[in-house]
Design an enzyme around this catalytic site. Structure first.
Site: not given
Ligand code: BGC
Length: 743
Positions: A275
């Site tokens: 993540d």
């Molecule tokens: C989120 C993810 C997301 C990623 C990219 C993160 O803050 O937890 O679910 O896909 O950002 O934007």
């Protein structure tokens, strides 16, 4: 497509292609494939420090980037792809990822809302539409579906999931993966899907975003894992791990999750992306001393791609040289990524998703609007309808519409719609004004939120301004019916939006009570991204419609339901509590040793002294303008043995005046188990449509698979014993019978 049977020769050919690229790569270039950068502006994460953009460009030119996220539009994507293909030594194309969560530009209902449709074909179609629109702007990978089972409405990201149930969640995970990926990843209207966040993220303690997760293996296996496993079985190409710790080990550095379960037991052969920044966050967790050690831990634990930590690109080469990470571990991660680049067809044509004409013809096309309207109607749940207040009469009525959300064209887009333009949803007011037969007046009454920009939220949740009350009361007094649109703004749920109070924000509750005093014919239309605790409304307001955040066509969908041009059929995918203190509250709990009061006035049983145990609205609840009668629950045989099965049939009759749809739900209770078993668990459902007076027999097959669970032997197996079976239109079912499984 991965995880589906491919001709042996085909997979061997693919492997040979991947190997031939890998052989030519330097260690630096290999590590580059594992590096993902966000676009050179900031959208979903903390703002990059000055100078980062320059470093990113430089890395891109050196072949040190494998994927980019948050870049949108053919022009920009093509420009970046051109650098990767024409200016790097090996010319390996990039994959472009984006959070296409519920539509790209044309926005469908938030995922929790879509889940309320219990309509797998519609959900699949919605994801397919999102894929087509996103692929037309150059994107070939979405960070969806989020398949985290969520039991705590305080956690803002429940809006992004399929609710509280593992069985329903697994079906929806399958539908979404199939929708995004289609049957051919190389087609220009399909994109890679990503099951996230592996695993346990939604079980954040106290519903607080990013918080610690501590769950038993029973919960992990029986509740959290199944939708992820379903996504693997449906051929999902990628996984994303989670920000959170799981039982002391952060998910990003979790060998058990990523290597043992996912890539081992489940034989997942796609790749895992971290993540946003979660590799370097291992330091904050107190799990790595610095970013270098974080990189070592994460890659060894099976995190293949580094999203925005720069930990791999900065440290992996030296970690391999120092012998802390085997080159074969890096090779395995690179191969997983290259394989998908081949499957997308990027090596053949790196610009295949970059066609300006297709972009122009596809984005926002009328068919998409028709589809999101259809999905929005299917997502609405009628929670309460007394005095036959709904549907509304179409003529000669004075209708007052009250609430800031009624006149809002941004909030219905919900959270996680980063490519949508502000002010592009049909508001409730506009939807209602499309019906010309009635006289409509509008008053705002009270604000819900102020000062929002797409991803920076300055919310005054405790707004106290009541200056709009007088006008709203005056308007309500004149009306035959008052439609009040209240709830949360679209940006009050989603990532980073945990709430400790899940009532109506601001002074909306007071507004509701004041209006009700002068006109009791109130239809409450709720807009929200999570279950709300609204006990007063449930008790007093005659009609309540759960309309979530329904996307671009929101207002039209709501108006068509209020006027009865669409008969609502949605069912809650998450329990509505009476108060926040009951959370986490879910229908498939296990019994305590003291589930009921056995002596009058005893306090020594499992309860609160100031709140009931029951929910406000149970999982699976949802009314219709039709009425359905359930009868004749019969089993084909009272017992079955391994390899056998039985059929449970029920008759459902529409005893109402209009045709309607009903989700027939089947639940099972395993009476005695090697671990305590839930009081009931959803094990089957079917969406049927019935004309007035029509009845249908609905059959459910029950076999070993239906009743198996992760037992005290640490195995998925069916245990011998007695089972109850319940069938009805919600988890509060009335029909019940029982059977035996004999081993
Ligand atoms: C989120 C993810 C997301 C990623 C990219 C993160 O803050 O937890 O679910 O896909 O950002 O934007």
């Amino acid at each position: 497509m991965i995880n589906t049977p491919v001709q042996h020769s085909e997979s061997a050919r693919l492997e040979a292609k991947v190997d031939s690229v890998l052989k030519r790569m330097t260690l630096e270039e290999k590590v580059g494939q594992l590096n993902q950068y966000s676009g050179f502006w900031d959208i979903t994460g903390p703002t990059p420090k000055e100078g980062q953009a320059a470093k990113k460009y430089a890395d891109l030119k050196k072949g040190l980037v494998g994927s980019m996220l948050n870049v949108k539009g053919v022009k920009d994507i093509k420009a970046l792809q051109k650098i990767a293909v024409e200016q790097t030594r090996l010319g390996i194309p990039l994959i472009f990822g984006f959070d296409v969560i519920h539509g790209y530009k044309t926005i469908s209902p938030i995922p929790l809302a879509e889940s309320a449709s219990w309509d797998m074909e519609a959900i699949k179609k919605s994801s397919a539409m999102a894929a087509e629109e996103a692929a037309a702007v150059g994107i070939n990978w979405t960070f969806a579906p989020m398949v985290d089972v969520g039991r705590d409405a305080r956690w803002g990201r429940v809006m992004e999931g399929a609710g509280e149930d593992a069985f329903l969640g697994s079906k929806i995970a399958t539908a979404r993966v199939q929708g995004f990926q289609g049957v051919d990843l190389a087609a220009t209207n399909t994109i890679l899907a990503c099951a996230k966040h592996f695993a346990g993220y939604a079980f954040a303690e106290a519903g607080k975003e990013y918080n610690t997760v501590d769950v038993s293996e029973t919960v992990l296996q029986n509740i959290i894992f199944p939708p992820f496993k379903a996504a693997v079985d449906a051929g999902v190409s990628t996984f994303m791990n989670s920000f959170s710790q799981l039982n002391g080990i952060p998910a990003t550095g979790n060998n058990y999750l990523q290597r043992q379960i996912l890539k081992g037991d489940w034989k997942f052969n796609g790749f895992v992306v971290s993540d946003w920044g979660s590799i370097k966050e291992l330091v904050n967790h107190g799990f790595a001393k610095d970013s270098k050690q974080a990189a070592e831990i994460a890659i060894n634990a099976g995190s293949d791609m580094d999203m925005e930590s720069s930990a791999y690109v900065n440290h992996l080469v030296s970690l391999v040289q120092e012998g802390k990470v085997k080159e074969s571990v890096v090779d395995d991660a690179v191969k997983r990524i290259l394989k998908l680049k081949f499957e997308l067809g990027l090596f053949k044509d790196p610009y295949k998703y970059c066609d300006e004409n297709r972009e122009k013809e596809t984005v926002g096309k009328p068919e998409f609007h028709a589809e999101v309207l259809d999905m929005a109607k299917k997502s609405i749940v009628l929670l309460k309808n007394e005095k036959e207040l709904l549907p509304l009469k179409k003529t000669a009525q004075k209708i007052a519409i009250i609430g800031a959300l009624a006149n809002d064209k941004t909030s219905p887009l919900g959270n996680w719609r980063i490519a949508a333009d502000e002010n592009t949803a049909v508001s409730v007011l506009e939807g209602m004004q499309n019906y010309k037969g009635n006289q409509i007046t509008y008053a705002k009454g009270a604000d819900v939120i102020i000062g929002t920009t797409a991803f920076v939220l300055e919310t005054k949740i405790n707004m106290t301004d009541k200056s709009g009350f007088a006008e709203a009361i005056a308007v309500a007094k004149q009306a035959d019916v008052v439609v009040m649109v209240l709830g949360e703004h679209g940006l009050q749920s989603g990532e980073g939006r945990s709430r400790a109070d899940i009532g109506l924000p601001g002074v909306q509750q007071e507004l509701l009570e004041e209006i009700f005093k002068v006109n009791p014919n109130v239809v409450l239309v709720l807009n929200n991204g999570r279950p709300l605790a609204i006990p007063w409304a449930a008790e007093n307001i005659p009609a309540i419609v759960e309309a979530w955040q329904l996307g671009t066509q929101s207002g039209n969908a709501i108006a068509q339901v209020l006027y009865g041009d669409y008969n609502p059929s949605g069912k809650l995918p998450m329990t509505f509590p009476r108060s926040v203190g009951q959370l986490p509250l879910y229908y498939n709990y296990t019994s305590t040793g003291r589930p009921v009061m056995d002596e009058p006035d005893s306090v020594f049983w499992s309860h609160y002294i100031d709140e009931k145990n029951t929910p406000l609205y149970p999982f699976g609840h949802g009314l219709s303008y039709s009425k359905f009668e359930y009868s004749n629950l019969v089993l084909s045989t009272p017992s079955f043995a391994p390899g056998g099965r039985l059929l449970a049939s029920v008759t459902v009759k529409n005893v109402g005046k209009v045709s309607g749809k009903e989700v027939v739900q089947m639940y099972i209770r395993d009476l005695v188990g090697s671990t305590a078993r839930p009081v009931k668990e959803l094990k089957g459902f079917e969406l049927i449509e019935l004309e007035p007076n029509e009845s249908k027999k609905v059959d459910f097959i029950i076999d070993q698979n239906t009743i198996q669970f992760f037992t005290a032997n640490s195995k998925w197996e069916a245990e011998e014993g007695d089972f109850n079976i319940f069938v009805g239109g919600s988890s509060f079912t009335t029909l019940e019978t029982s059977f035996q499984y004999v081993n």
